[in-house]
Motif scaffolding. Structure first.
Motif, PDB file in Angstrom:
ATOM      1  N   GLU A 137      -5.787  -8.963  25.106  1.00  0.00           N
ATOM      2  CA  GLU A 137      -6.976  -8.521  24.992  1.00  0.00           C
ATOM      3  C   GLU A 137      -7.717  -9.558  24.365  1.00  0.00           C
ATOM      4  O   GLU A 137      -7.522 -10.612  23.567  1.00  0.00           O
ATOM      5  CB  GLU A 137      -7.272  -7.559  23.723  1.00  0.00           C
ATOM      6  CG  GLU A 137      -8.444  -7.077  23.376  1.00  0.00           C
ATOM      7  CD  GLU A 137      -8.565  -5.868  22.269  1.00  0.00           C
ATOM      8  OE1 GLU A 137      -9.601  -5.630  21.823  1.00  0.00           O
ATOM      9  OE2 GLU A 137      -7.344  -5.646  21.798  1.00  0.00           O
ATOM     10  N   VAL A 138      -9.099  -9.920  25.018  1.00  0.00           N
ATOM     11  CA  VAL A 138      -9.997 -10.841  24.680  1.00  0.00           C
ATOM     12  C   VAL A 138     -10.930 -10.376  23.631  1.00  0.00           C
ATOM     13  O   VAL A 138     -11.805  -9.479  24.012  1.00  0.00           O
ATOM     14  CB  VAL A 138     -10.693 -11.822  25.834  1.00  0.00           C
ATOM     15  CG1 VAL A 138     -11.756 -12.461  25.516  1.00  0.00           C
ATOM     16  CG2 VAL A 138      -9.533 -12.101  26.956  1.00  0.00           C
ATOM     17  N   VAL A 139     -11.240 -11.035  22.524  1.00  0.00           N
ATOM     18  CA  VAL A 139     -12.277 -10.579  21.325  1.00  0.00           C
ATOM     19  C   VAL A 139     -13.276 -11.777  21.490  1.00  0.00           C
ATOM     20  O   VAL A 139     -12.849 -13.101  21.076  1.00  0.00           O
ATOM     21  CB  VAL A 139     -11.682 -10.290  20.052  1.00  0.00           C
ATOM     22  CG1 VAL A 139     -12.761  -9.924  18.983  1.00  0.00           C
ATOM     23  CG2 VAL A 139     -10.580  -9.220  20.347  1.00  0.00           C
ATOM     24  N   TRP A 140     -14.421 -11.841  21.669  1.00  0.00           N
ATOM     25  CA  TRP A 140     -15.476 -12.653  21.591  1.00  0.00           C
ATOM     26  C   TRP A 140     -16.038 -12.877  20.239  1.00  0.00           C
ATOM     27  O   TRP A 140     -16.623 -11.705  19.772  1.00  0.00           O
ATOM     28  CB  TRP A 140     -16.488 -12.799  22.576  1.00  0.00           C
ATOM     29  CG  TRP A 140     -16.220 -12.407  23.908  1.00  0.00           C
ATOM     30  CD1 TRP A 140     -16.025 -11.193  24.658  1.00  0.00           C
ATOM     31  CD2 TRP A 140     -15.947 -13.586  24.786  1.00  0.00           C
ATOM     32  NE1 TRP A 140     -15.281 -11.810  26.030  1.00  0.00           N
ATOM     33  CE2 TRP A 140     -15.295 -13.158  26.155  1.00  0.00           C
ATOM     34  CE3 TRP A 140     -15.944 -14.919  24.586  1.00  0.00           C
ATOM     35  CZ2 TRP A 140     -14.941 -14.027  27.168  1.00  0.00           C
ATOM     36  CZ3 TRP A 140     -15.429 -15.687  25.540  1.00  0.00           C
ATOM     37  CH2 TRP A 140     -15.011 -15.457  26.907  1.00  0.00           C
ATOM     38  N   ALA A 141     -15.864 -13.887  19.583  1.00  0.00           N
ATOM     39  CA  ALA A 141     -16.228 -14.070  18.100  1.00  0.00           C
ATOM     40  C   ALA A 141     -17.063 -15.247  17.914  1.00  0.00           C
ATOM     41  O   ALA A 141     -16.700 -16.337  17.346  1.00  0.00           O
ATOM     42  CB  ALA A 141     -14.854 -14.057  17.314  1.00  0.00           C
ATOM     43  N   PRO A 142     -18.252 -15.181  18.464  1.00  0.00           N
ATOM     44  CA  PRO A 142     -18.957 -16.519  18.072  1.00  0.00           C
ATOM     45  C   PRO A 142     -19.604 -16.639  16.843  1.00  0.00           C
ATOM     46  O   PRO A 142     -19.584 -15.456  16.124  1.00  0.00           O
ATOM     47  CB  PRO A 142     -20.306 -16.396  19.284  1.00  0.00           C
ATOM     48  CG  PRO A 142     -20.334 -14.730  19.319  1.00  0.00           C
ATOM     49  CD  PRO A 142     -18.957 -14.214  19.201  1.00  0.00           C
TER      50      PRO A 142
ATOM     51  N   ASP B 137      -9.081 -19.292  19.254  1.00  0.00           N
ATOM     52  CA  ASP B 137      -9.438 -20.469  19.894  1.00  0.00           C
ATOM     53  C   ASP B 137     -10.752 -20.982  19.663  1.00  0.00           C
ATOM     54  O   ASP B 137     -11.858 -20.587  19.826  1.00  0.00           O
ATOM     55  CB  ASP B 137      -9.553 -20.205  21.321  1.00  0.00           C
ATOM     56  CG  ASP B 137      -9.431 -21.493  22.550  1.00  0.00           C
ATOM     57  OD1 ASP B 137      -9.728 -22.607  21.885  1.00  0.00           O
ATOM     58  OD2 ASP B 137      -9.476 -21.303  23.565  1.00  0.00           O
ATOM     59  N   SER B 138     -10.739 -22.345  19.093  1.00  0.00           N
ATOM     60  CA  SER B 138     -12.189 -22.734  18.437  1.00  0.00           C
ATOM     61  C   SER B 138     -12.788 -23.182  19.816  1.00  0.00           C
ATOM     62  O   SER B 138     -14.075 -23.568  19.709  1.00  0.00           O
ATOM     63  CB  SER B 138     -11.923 -24.324  18.134  1.00  0.00           C
ATOM     64  OG  SER B 138     -11.094 -25.068  18.592  1.00  0.00           O
ATOM     65  N   GLY B 139     -12.119 -23.579  20.963  1.00  0.00           N
ATOM     66  CA  GLY B 139     -13.022 -23.819  22.348  1.00  0.00           C
ATOM     67  C   GLY B 139     -13.186 -25.461  22.510  1.00  0.00           C
ATOM     68  O   GLY B 139     -13.840 -25.717  23.452  1.00  0.00           O
TER      69      GLY B 139
ATOM     70  N   GLY C 199      -0.778  -9.042  23.395  1.00  0.00           N
ATOM     71  CA  GLY C 199      -1.472  -9.803  22.358  1.00  0.00           C
ATOM     72  C   GLY C 199      -2.931  -9.790  22.389  1.00  0.00           C
ATOM     73  O   GLY C 199      -3.757  -9.016  23.239  1.00  0.00           O
ATOM     74  N   THR C 200      -3.676 -10.691  21.561  1.00  0.00           N
ATOM     75  CA  THR C 200      -4.994 -10.715  21.470  1.00  0.00           C
ATOM     76  C   THR C 200      -5.473 -12.206  21.367  1.00  0.00           C
ATOM     77  O   THR C 200      -4.855 -13.224  20.362  1.00  0.00           O
ATOM     78  CB  THR C 200      -5.690 -10.186  20.140  1.00  0.00           C
ATOM     79  OG1 THR C 200      -5.039  -8.696  20.373  1.00  0.00           O
ATOM     80  CG2 THR C 200      -7.097  -9.897  20.219  1.00  0.00           C
ATOM     81  N   VAL C 201      -6.642 -12.711  21.958  1.00  0.00           N
ATOM     82  CA  VAL C 201      -7.189 -13.938  21.737  1.00  0.00           C
ATOM     83  C   VAL C 201      -8.510 -13.582  21.387  1.00  0.00           C
ATOM     84  O   VAL C 201      -9.350 -12.931  21.791  1.00  0.00           O
ATOM     85  CB  VAL C 201      -6.977 -14.698  23.003  1.00  0.00           C
ATOM     86  CG1 VAL C 201      -7.876 -13.882  24.254  1.00  0.00           C
ATOM     87  CG2 VAL C 201      -7.867 -16.152  22.865  1.00  0.00           C
ATOM     88  N   TYR C 202      -8.727 -14.388  20.164  1.00  0.00           N
ATOM     89  CA  TYR C 202     -10.269 -14.401  19.732  1.00  0.00           C
ATOM     90  C   TYR C 202     -10.875 -15.747  20.102  1.00  0.00           C
ATOM     91  O   TYR C 202     -10.374 -17.015  19.667  1.00  0.00           O
ATOM     92  CB  TYR C 202     -10.212 -14.372  18.170  1.00  0.00           C
ATOM     93  CG  TYR C 202      -9.652 -13.088  17.539  1.00  0.00           C
ATOM     94  CD1 TYR C 202     -10.812 -11.991  17.040  1.00  0.00           C
ATOM     95  CD2 TYR C 202      -8.458 -12.729  17.439  1.00  0.00           C
ATOM     96  CE1 TYR C 202     -10.505 -10.976  16.421  1.00  0.00           C
ATOM     97  CE2 TYR C 202      -8.115 -11.416  16.887  1.00  0.00           C
ATOM     98  CZ  TYR C 202      -9.016 -10.699  16.217  1.00  0.00           C
ATOM     99  OH  TYR C 202      -8.561  -9.405  15.903  1.00  0.00           O
ATOM    100  N   ARG C 203     -12.013 -15.652  20.730  1.00  0.00           N
ATOM    101  CA  ARG C 203     -12.538 -16.912  21.185  1.00  0.00           C
ATOM    102  C   ARG C 203     -14.001 -17.017  20.631  1.00  0.00           C
ATOM    103  O   ARG C 203     -14.954 -16.306  20.260  1.00  0.00           O
ATOM    104  CB  ARG C 203     -12.886 -16.855  22.777  1.00  0.00           C
ATOM    105  CG  ARG C 203     -11.613 -16.874  23.679  1.00  0.00           C
ATOM    106  CD  ARG C 203     -11.871 -16.639  25.187  1.00  0.00           C
ATOM    107  NE  ARG C 203     -10.728 -17.091  25.879  1.00  0.00           N
ATOM    108  CZ  ARG C 203     -10.595 -16.681  27.010  1.00  0.00           C
ATOM    109  NH1 ARG C 203     -11.337 -16.073  27.941  1.00  0.00           N
ATOM    110  NH2 ARG C 203      -9.273 -17.222  27.821  1.00  0.00           N
ATOM    111  N   CYS C 204     -14.003 -18.261  19.990  1.00  0.00           N
ATOM    112  CA  CYS C 204     -15.099 -18.469  19.161  1.00  0.00           C
ATOM    113  C   CYS C 204     -16.362 -19.152  19.632  1.00  0.00           C
ATOM    114  O   CYS C 204     -17.007 -20.298  19.367  1.00  0.00           O
ATOM    115  CB  CYS C 204     -14.711 -19.610  17.861  1.00  0.00           C
ATOM    116  SG  CYS C 204     -13.405 -18.844  16.941  1.00  0.00           S
TER     117      CYS C 204
END
Length: 853
Positions: free
Chosen positions: A192-197, A306-308, A347-352
């Motif tokens: 799952e992708v969670v956008w976390a800017p 992920d800090s990107g 799992g889950t990825v939080y993309r910053c």
């Protein structure tokens, strides 16, 4: 005992028959297998025949990083139920664990390059596996090209496998002679992708700098992930400094025994690396660089933050600076990172960053050959016998500019000859396993200061030291000696290796920037002078001299780039420094010193001797000709003396440049000269050839024709000011055709008007010259006067000399415009004639009273 249960669970096992067939038939193959399938561990064991199937072979596996090479060897040994060094061993720079009977050896690509250069046939090796090809590291690309050469010319039986999680399979297949592509199915779980800017905007990365606000946000997202999801958290950050900062902000988690916070990067101690790669008893947060994208499997991870950001090499050829820089991670890297969360379970990825930005990210990371310093690559190619790398099988050719810059460095250190071929010295430098700059420093400094002390500084420069060591190179060496961390241990091992390697080099007696005593050590050399010598030898174009006094001063490098040191540093105030590492702050044109050493002028001259020159300089500066003899070290002036009797031709060039900078107004322009130029411009515009173009650009282009011999006799600005520009311009008149004689006919200075007066024509507007004349003097004239067929623009003046009317059509003016002018001016100037019919009136320049007499 072989752990068949673990081996059978690896999905790549299903691709082994196809891989075997490809190698049996073609000798080469491209293996595409997702992370976690076992391509790094199962495939080499199978190819070596260690699983009881197939013939016994010796397999060499190349990994891009030391941490991955060690981890792969440990994992394979564990699968075989053995210790590392028995059937499976590894070799990285400064460390080798390989037994006599080892059938699989894991090496870094750098070690593989060294081995191929020493033994092109790779005697005893049957198969080479190039792992993680998608990362496009320069060493890996180079090794692949060399191995293809070996297979084509020396050992057609050598088998090659290009293996990667995601890669340009078709490109690699073409490169390896039409190699079959074998794909292995992976076992992946949904992520799952969670956008976390960040809530507030953060500054984009620049150089090595990352906005602290972003790192604070990343730490907050890690805490959020721990609260919202189960399992270990793997957080991707660009570098060691950022990992340390985020670890500091997460320190409370470990302090209360809730979570273990681990830091994984190439400089992490082996014990930490082992702990990360082993199953854990407690929940963990693993802060990692891109090393964890694909080379390593971290068990227990269910969440990725992920800090990107990522670090890639870049070269600023204009400033002579090369270093890692922080960039936005590519979409491919983002997929690799996210995939780490779904290796063992959903799992889950939080993309910053903002979702909308994702599509604008680069698709793939830039191939290192396109953006990196190519000096080491150019030396490898020269040692291979292909100096321009034109015959190498590369996915991307090296940029011409970068290769030219690299060859310049290699020539300066004596590694290649004028044709680009490797010298004997170059061959020995290539075997050191160092950047050629550092190899040169070790080779030339060791005889002067001793192998041990030279090796200490070179070892520190070969791998970026921790930031807390500071920017003073000598102080950093002392810190490394004291250091009990992982960096210190690796540094000491590298010092031992380099100390032994330095023995290969010998210098002719008496040669060297520092005096020597009988045992080859410098007489009384301090740690500061040793550090300065090594840095100066490695980076001669970054030797810098202080040019301002404020805040310790700014420095001018030999390369011409300006640099500044930080406040409170031991480098501040030194007249000379040698800069080993520098970057460029946001919004500035100068460099910032990150690591350097104090040097003296004698060391600077010795280390950068090939860049020293003494020459005569004659140029235009500060409004006049400057002639001087200058002793330079690149861009740095060492001594300046006035130059008398400078070559006349060179002085003349400086004067011409002065004319371009200052303008033709430097010459003497009398009023007649100005008018002559205006008349010529008029004729050129309306008649063209043979009348000369007298615009600034045209006069600069024909300076030889109209300013000689006066210009040839001039020596300074004052001489230019004495040149009569009008007299000089007459040389451009069309004398040969005879048209010059018609100048006064076609563009007269003055023209006769009906009153008999000769009135000057104004040519300052060449489109239509102006005749300014009193109105009464034009009575009786029906048509406007013309010159060269162009009607003059007549400014009819009042008796007081002020414009009363402007016309290019006198007949029309007498008919329509005159009445209004007469009505307005007759009462004001009653002594002057104002006839009702000016077209038939007698022209005059006198008043009524004078006319009556």
């Amino acid at each position: 005992m072989i752990r068949y249960d673990a081996l059978d669970a690896l999905p790549v096992r299903g691709a082994l028959p196809a891989l075997g067939d490809a190698l049996d038939g073609n000798g080469t193959a491209v293996l595409v297998a997702p992370p976690g399938t076992g391509k790094t561990t199962l495939v080499p064991l199978a190819l070596a025949g260690l699983l009881g199937e197939g013939p016994a072979r010796r397999v060499l596996v190349a990994e891009p990083r030391r941490i991955a090479a060690r981890a792969a060897a440990r994992r394979m040994a564990w699968l075989l139920g053995e210790k590392v060094g028995e059937s499976v061993g590894f070799t990285v720079r400064g460390e080798r664990v390989v037994g006599r009977h080892a059938r699989v050896e894991v090496v870094t690509t750098g070690v593989l390059l060294q081995r191929v250069q020493r033994d092109p046939e790779l005697a005893g090796v049957d198969v080479v596996v190039l792992d993680e090809c998608h990362e496009r590291h320069l060493d890996a690309d180079t090794a692949a090209a060399f191995l293809w050469d070996v297979r084509e010319t020396l050992r057609p039986e050598l088998r090659l496998v290009a293996a990667s999680a995601t890669t340009d399979a078709d490109g690699w297949a073409r490169l390896l002679g039409g190699a079959p592509v074998v794909e292995a199915a992976g076992v992946s779980y949904p992520v799952e992708v969670v956008w976390a800017p960040p809530v507030r905007p953060v500054r984009p990365p620049h150089g090595m700098r990352v906005d602290p606000a972003l790192l604070t946000h990343v730490a907050a997202v890690v805490r959020r992930a721990l609260a919202e999801r189960s399992g270990d958290v793997l957080c991707f950050l660009p570098g060691v400094g950022e990992i340390a900062r985020v670890a500091g902000q997460l320190g409370a988690l470990g302090a209360f025994g809730e979570v273990d916070v681990l830091q994984v990067h190439g400089r992490a101690p082996a014990a930490v690396q082992d702990a990360v790669l082993a199953p854990a008893q407690r929940r963990r947060v693993v802060l990692a660089t891109s090393v964890a994208e694909s080379s390593l499997t971290v068990p227990g991870v269910r969440v990725v933050v992920d800090s990107g950001l990522a670090r890639e090499p870049r070269v600023d050829h204009a400033r002579g600076l090369s270093a890692l820089t922080t960039v936005r991670a590519s979409q491919a890297a983002g997929r690799q990172r996210a995939g780490r969360a779904g290796r063992e379970a959903p799992g889950t990825v939080y993309r910053c960053w903002v979702e909308a930005e994702d599509a604008r990210l680069p698709r793939f990371p830039a191939p290192e050959i396109k953006v990196a310093d190519l000096t080491a690559f150019a030396l490898q190619a020269a040692c291979w016998g292909d100096p321009d790398a034109s015959g190498l099988a590369l996915l991307d050719p090296p940029p011409g500019g970068a290769m030219t810059a690299a060859r310049s460095v290699l020539t300066a250190v004596g590694a290649v000859d004028s044709a680009g071929r490797a010298t004997e010295r170059g061959l020995r430098l290539a075997r050191l396993g160092l950047h050629p700059r550092l190899g040169r420093a070790l080779a030339d400094a060791a005889p002067a200061v001793g192998a041990e002390r030279a090796a200490e500084v070179v070892a520190l420069l070969s791998e970026e030291p921790p930031r807390e060591y500071g920017d003073d190179l000598a102080a950093a060496v002392r810190a490394a000696r004291r250091g009990g961390d992982g960096y210190g241990a690796r540094w000491r091992a590298e010092v031992r290796r380099l100390r032994a390697a330095a023995a290969e080099f010998a210098r002719p007696p008496g040669h060297g920037p520092l005096p020597r005593d009988v045992d080859g050590r410098s007489a009384g050399a301090t740690e500061e002078s040793v550090a300065g010598l090594v840095a100066a030898l490695a980076f001669p174009e970054r030797i810098a001299k202080r040019v301002t006094e404020a805040d310790g001063g700014s420095y001018l490098m030999v390369s011409g780039t300006r640099a500044e040191v930080g406040q409170g540093t031991g480098l501040g105030g030194a007249p000379w420094i040698a800069i080993a590492v520098a970057d460029r702050p946001v919004g500035t044109g100068h460099a910032r010193v990150r690591l350097g050493a104090v040097v003296d002028e004698e060391t600077a001259r010795g280390a950068a001797g090939t860049l020293a020159e003494e020459r005569d300089e004659v140029h235009w500066a500060d409004g006049d000709v400057v002639a001087r003899r200058v002793e330079r070290l690149g861009a740095i002036e060492l001594a300046v003396r006035p130059l008398k009797n400078a070559d006349a031709a060179v002085v003349r060039e400086a004067l011409v440049e002065g004319l371009r900078q200052e303008g033709l107004g430097v010459l003497r322009w009398s009023p007649d000269a100005v008018v002559l130029r205006q008349r010529l411009a008029f004729l050129r515009l309306h008649l063209g050839e043979p009348w000369p173009d007298v615009s600034d650009d045209a006069l600069y282009a024909r300076v030889d024709e109209w300013l000689e011999p006066e210009l040839g006799r001039a020596r300074r600005r004052a001489d230019l000011a004495r040149i009569d520009a009008g007299q000089a311009l007459t040389r451009l008149l069309p004398w040969a055709s005879g048209d010059a004689a018609r100048l006064d006919e076609l563009a007269p200075e003055r023209i006769a008007v009906p009153s008999g007066s000769r009135i000057r024509i104004g040519y300052d507007r060449p489109e239509q010259p102006v005749l300014a004349v009193k109105l009464q003097e034009m009575f009786g004239l029906q048509e406007s006067p013309r010159v060269a067929g162009v009607p003059l623009l007549v400014h009819l003046l009042s008796p007081a000399g002020r414009p009363a009317a402007v016309t290019a059509d006198l007949a029309s003016f007498w008919k329509d415009g005159y009445k209004g002018v007469r009505a307005e001016l007759r009462g004001r100037y009653p002594k002057h004639p104002w006839p009702e019919d000016p077209a038939s009136a007698e022209p005059t320049r006198y008043t009524n009273a004078r006319l009556r007499r």
